[in-house]
Design an enzyme around this catalytic site. Structure first.
Site, PDB file in Angstrom:
ATOM      1  N   TYR A 184      -6.533   6.637   3.501  1.00 47.39           N
ATOM      2  CA  TYR A 184      -6.640   5.557   2.521  1.00 47.39           C
ATOM      3  C   TYR A 184      -5.904   4.300   2.982  1.00 47.39           C
ATOM      4  CZ  TYR A 184      -5.410   2.343  -1.006  1.00 47.39           C
ATOM      5  OH  TYR A 184      -5.208   1.155  -1.629  1.00 47.39           O
ATOM      6  N   ASP A 242      -9.620   6.071  -2.951  1.00 44.03           N
ATOM      7  CA  ASP A 242      -8.405   6.464  -3.676  1.00 44.03           C
ATOM      8  C   ASP A 242      -8.825   7.107  -4.996  1.00 44.03           C
ATOM      9  OD1 ASP A 242      -9.268   4.304  -5.177  1.00 44.03           O
ATOM     10  OD2 ASP A 242      -7.222   3.784  -5.766  1.00 44.03           O
ATOM     11  N   GLU A 268       0.822  -1.214   0.000  1.00 46.07           N
ATOM     12  CA  GLU A 268       0.000   0.000   0.000  1.00 46.07           C
ATOM     13  C   GLU A 268       0.852   1.259   0.000  1.00 46.07           C
ATOM     14  OE1 GLU A 268      -2.960   0.087  -0.713  1.00 46.07           O
ATOM     15  OE2 GLU A 268      -3.526  -2.014  -0.467  1.00 46.07           O
TER      16      GLU A 268
END
Length: 362
Positions: free
Chosen positions: A130, A148, A47
């Site tokens: 996020y 996102d 991520e």
DNA sequence: AAACCGGGGGG
DNA sequence: CCCCCAGGTTT
């Protein structure tokens, strides 16, 4: 349509929507390496790497990081130069610094275990709204929605949102709509499905609406406005700077400076130099910059290369000159460290891409 | 709210 | 050439 009406609509269609979305995702999802694990460390690493970065660009970095640092303990034990070398070329280098700081905190304060909630994750460096939701959903099954760039595009089309997505009110609405749709049982897959849809079907320029599994719920598509969503605020023009850099050689080694840890290209090694001021020649700019940065007087020599490079908020034309020190011994006034480096050792150092562009010509 | 922070791929 | 990408932090 009011925001309230949009939220009611989201709640009303949520169940069949996510069912269709998940069925499509499980049938067509790309086989990406981080989708083969729920290890919080691996999910977190993916991520961070994928922030503002395309899957195709980030994937090789993810593989190399996991190979070099298989555990959070291994990453925490690495040097900052080692981490930056693995990050070289990926951009947004503060991510690498925060990645390292986060690993060290997880190891030193938490026995190597990541927090298991979005709120807990959010408190760690480099983890924002996020990333916290993404890790919590995938690794720990917490039903929190991610928003996102892909999800923003999908939602502004589904609900035909005509206000700029930079507006705080729109961002709040998008968060609420995403939360209304998220699957309580499979939040990780649901979130990845929303992003997969944005990346593969609901694309920026030419969305493939006939192939979309949730087209029947899409207000923009029904109105033929999918190309006009999302609405974005116009961006400011990016200035062009003239920049000079010095190649200074001594006994077969070259003088490199390590940029300070914060700010542009923080922690990377570079050839010293700087911006050409209005009315200044390249030679004058070199003499001024190297006096400021290194405390030496130089005689600029032959032009080695001129390269163009684009950053986020400006562009540069970088002119590289061979220089000779006339007087003084280099001292780091701006850089975190100076070092004389043989060309054979260049591969050990993390350079900005703008420097990589002329490295072969040095 | 706006600015800052990379690099690359695609239209 | 412009746009945008599995965004976060700082001012």
């Amino acid at each position: 349509m009011t925001d309230h009406a949009r939220l009611e609509r989201a709640a009303a269609v949520a169940a069949p929507f996510r069912k269709a979305l998940l069925a499509w995702y499980r049938r067509t999802a790309r086989d990406l390496p981080w989708r083969r694990t729920k290890d919080p460390y691996a999910v977190w690493l993916a991520e961070i790497i994928l922030q503002q970065t395309r899957v195709d660009q980030g994937t090789p970095y993810y593989e190399r990081f996991l190979e070099a640092f298989p555990t959070v303990e291994a990453l925490a034990g690495a040097s900052d130069d080692e981490v930056l070398k693995h990050w070289e070329g990926l951009g947004y280098y503060a991510r690498a610094r925060n990645l390292h700081a986060c690993a060290r905190r997880v190891v030193s304060d938490r026995g190597g275990r990541f927090p298991e909630t979005a709120a807990g994750l959010r408190a760690l460096p480099g983890i924002g709204p996020y990333t916290a939701a993404a890790i919590a959903g995938i690794a720990f099954g917490e039903p929190v929605a991610v928003v996102d760039g892909n999800v923003i595009r999908v939602l502004t089309r589904l609900f035909d949102i005509d206000a700029p997505v930079e507006d705080a009110a729109v961002r709040k609405l998008l968060d609420a709509l995403a939360d209304a749709l998220v699957s309580p049982r499979s939040p990780g897959d649901h979130n990845q499905a929303m992003m997969e849809l944005g990346a593969c079907v609901c694309t920026p320029r030419t969305p493939d609406c006939p192939a979309c599994p949730v087209a029947k719920w899409c207000a923009a598509s029904a109105a033929g406005r999918q190309h006009a969503r999302p609405v974005r605020r116009p961006k400011k023009p990016t200035p062009l700077h003239e920049v000079v850099a010095a190649v200074i050689r001594r006994d077969g080694a070259y003088l490199l400076g390590k940029r300070p840890p914060e700010g542009l290209l923080g922690g990377l090694w570079e050839f010293p130099g700087g911006k050409v001021q209005p009315g200044e020649t390249h030679a004058q700019a070199l003499q001024r910059e190297l006096r400021e940065e290194l405390g030496v007087d130089v005689a600029p020599g032959k032009l080695i290369a001129s390269v163009n490079h684009a950053y986020t908020h400006f562009r540069v034309r970088l002119h590289v000159y061979a220089c000779t020190i006339v007087s003084g011994e280099p001292v780091a006034h701006v850089h975190a460290e100076l070092r004389w480096v043989a060309k054979d050792d260049f591969p050990k150092y993390a350079f900005p891409t703008a420097n990589r562009k002329f490295l072969d010509l040095v």
